[in-house]
Motif scaffolding. Structure first.
Motif, PDB file in Angstrom:
ATOM      1  N   ARG A  59      35.224  51.048  55.213  1.00  0.00           N
ATOM      2  CA  ARG A  59      35.007  52.102  54.230  1.00  0.00           C
ATOM      3  C   ARG A  59      36.365  52.621  53.794  1.00  0.00           C
ATOM      4  NH1 ARG A  59      36.315  56.746  56.837  1.00  0.00           N
ATOM      5  NH2 ARG A  59      36.125  56.729  59.124  1.00  0.00           N
ATOM      6  N   ALA A  60      36.383  53.404  52.731  1.00  0.00           N
ATOM      7  CA  ALA A  60      37.631  54.031  52.302  1.00  0.00           C
ATOM      8  C   ALA A  60      38.012  55.120  53.302  1.00  0.00           C
ATOM      9  CB  ALA A  60      37.471  54.628  50.911  1.00  0.00           C
ATOM     10  N   ILE A  94      36.128  43.046  52.811  1.00  0.00           N
ATOM     11  CA  ILE A  94      35.879  44.372  52.274  1.00  0.00           C
ATOM     12  C   ILE A  94      34.369  44.615  52.320  1.00  0.00           C
ATOM     13  CG2 ILE A  94      36.286  45.967  50.380  1.00  0.00           C
ATOM     14  CD1 ILE A  94      38.843  44.758  51.513  1.00  0.00           C
ATOM     15  N   ILE A  98      32.187  49.631  49.733  1.00  0.00           N
ATOM     16  CA  ILE A  98      33.372  50.022  48.971  1.00  0.00           C
ATOM     17  C   ILE A  98      33.108  49.930  47.475  1.00  0.00           C
ATOM     18  CG2 ILE A  98      35.795  49.541  48.520  1.00  0.00           C
ATOM     19  CD1 ILE A  98      35.382  50.603  51.291  1.00  0.00           C
ATOM     20  N   SER A  99      32.634  48.763  47.020  1.00  0.00           N
ATOM     21  CA  SER A  99      32.455  48.545  45.585  1.00  0.00           C
ATOM     22  C   SER A  99      31.043  48.114  45.209  1.00  0.00           C
ATOM     23  CB  SER A  99      33.443  47.478  45.087  1.00  0.00           C
ATOM     24  OG  SER A  99      33.189  46.231  45.708  1.00  0.00           O
ATOM     25  N   VAL A 157      37.130  45.736  44.049  1.00  0.00           N
ATOM     26  CA  VAL A 157      37.574  46.650  45.103  1.00  0.00           C
ATOM     27  C   VAL A 157      38.642  47.608  44.590  1.00  0.00           C
ATOM     28  CG1 VAL A 157      38.714  46.771  47.342  1.00  0.00           C
ATOM     29  CG2 VAL A 157      36.996  44.999  46.919  1.00  0.00           C
ATOM     30  N   LEU A 161      38.370  51.662  44.642  1.00  0.00           N
ATOM     31  CA  LEU A 161      39.276  52.522  45.398  1.00  0.00           C
ATOM     32  C   LEU A 161      40.072  53.455  44.484  1.00  0.00           C
ATOM     33  CD1 LEU A 161      40.619  50.023  48.094  1.00  0.00           C
ATOM     34  CD2 LEU A 161      38.951  51.856  48.402  1.00  0.00           C
ATOM     35  N   SER A 162      40.353  53.025  43.250  1.00  0.00           N
ATOM     36  CA  SER A 162      41.092  53.877  42.317  1.00  0.00           C
ATOM     37  C   SER A 162      40.178  54.806  41.529  1.00  0.00           C
ATOM     38  CB  SER A 162      41.890  53.015  41.334  1.00  0.00           C
ATOM     39  OG  SER A 162      41.017  52.256  40.516  1.00  0.00           O
ATOM     40  N   LYS A 163      38.868  54.679  41.740  1.00  0.00           N
ATOM     41  CA  LYS A 163      37.890  55.534  41.075  1.00  0.00           C
ATOM     42  C   LYS A 163      38.039  55.456  39.550  1.00  0.00           C
ATOM     43  CE  LYS A 163      38.002  58.772  44.969  1.00  0.00           C
ATOM     44  NZ  LYS A 163      38.243  60.165  45.389  1.00  0.00           N
ATOM     45  N   GLU A 203      44.392  57.384  39.614  1.00  0.00           N
ATOM     46  CA  GLU A 203      43.044  57.913  39.515  1.00  0.00           C
ATOM     47  C   GLU A 203      42.539  57.685  38.097  1.00  0.00           C
ATOM     48  OE1 GLU A 203      42.690  59.256  43.470  1.00  0.00           O
ATOM     49  OE2 GLU A 203      41.223  59.028  41.871  1.00  0.00           O
TER      50      GLU A 203
END
Length: 223
Positions: A59-60, A94, A98-99, A157, A161-163, A203
């Motif tokens: 997970r993140a 991953i 996550i994604s 991914v 993670l960078s939203k 972000e």
């Protein structure tokens, strides 16, 4: 850390678990460290190879609640003399959380630090071609040279993670005194082809603003 095998110059760590306040978020299996401990006698530490056979991001990681606000970057001045000549991750799994889809990636790179000097390179790619990252960064004498590219599908991914809220195709290049990179924490500052400001994290709102305001300088976001 689980079992450790081998001799002092060639060690294998069988299992490493990295955790935050919510528990384990990253596991590493069979990490081999081939180094020259004798180099420490001269004030240097040389790693010929750091090879990770298998790792899994569950997970993140949870952001620290007590993290101070970002106030710009400062270049370290007294880094220890350490070099990793080769770094590889053969299989980086991953988790689907996550994604939305499980992914398998591989990575390779190198890094060297000493005093105010940093020289790092990293390449990462997924088996299904949904994600790719290339990074080269060098600092010395108060100057930073940066060349980075990141690409991620909407369900990739890196995008997760960078939203970003969508697919990403980002290119960042710069070669200038470090102060030109570090004294800005918002996308409203002036950009030139030779001076690219650096941010604490990529972000969605930052990248969207960059894509809208400065598309000709290499920042792109694919909807």
């Amino acid at each position: 850390i689980g079992a450790v095998d081998g001799r002092w110059h060639d060690l294998t760590f069988r299992r490493i678990a990295i955790r935050d306040d919510e528990g384990v978020f990253l596991t590493i299996e069979n990490a081999r460290l081939a180094s020259s401990p004798a180099s420490l006698l001269s004030g240097r530490y040389r790693v010929a190879r750091l090879a990770i056979e298998d790792a899994e991001l569950l997970r993140a990681p949870t952001p620290r609640k007590d993290r101070p606000p970002f106030r710009g970057f400062e270049l370290p001045q007294n880094l220890p003399d350490v070099a990793v000549e080769e770094f590889t991750v053969s299989r980086f799994r991953i988790a689907s959380g996550i994604s939305g889809r499980a992914s398998i990636m591989s990575a390779r790179g190198s890094a060297a630090i000493a005093g105010d000097r940093i020289d790092a390179a990293l390449q990462l790619a997924s088996e299904d071609a949904r994600d790719a990252l290339r990074l080269s960064a060098k600092t010395e004498g108060g100057r930073l040279t940066l060349d980075a590219e990141a690409r991620s599908d909407a369900d990739g991914v890196i995008a997760a993670l960078s939203k970003s809220g969508g697919a990403l195709d980002i290119s960042v290049k710069g070669d200038a005194p470090f102060a030109d990179f570090s004294d800005c924490a918002c996308p409203a500052a002036a950009y030139t082809p030779g001076e690219v400001r650096w941010f604490e994290a990529i972000e969605a709102d930052v990248m969207t603003a960059l894509a809208a305001q400065y598309p000709r300088y290499g920042y792109r976001r694919i909807a």
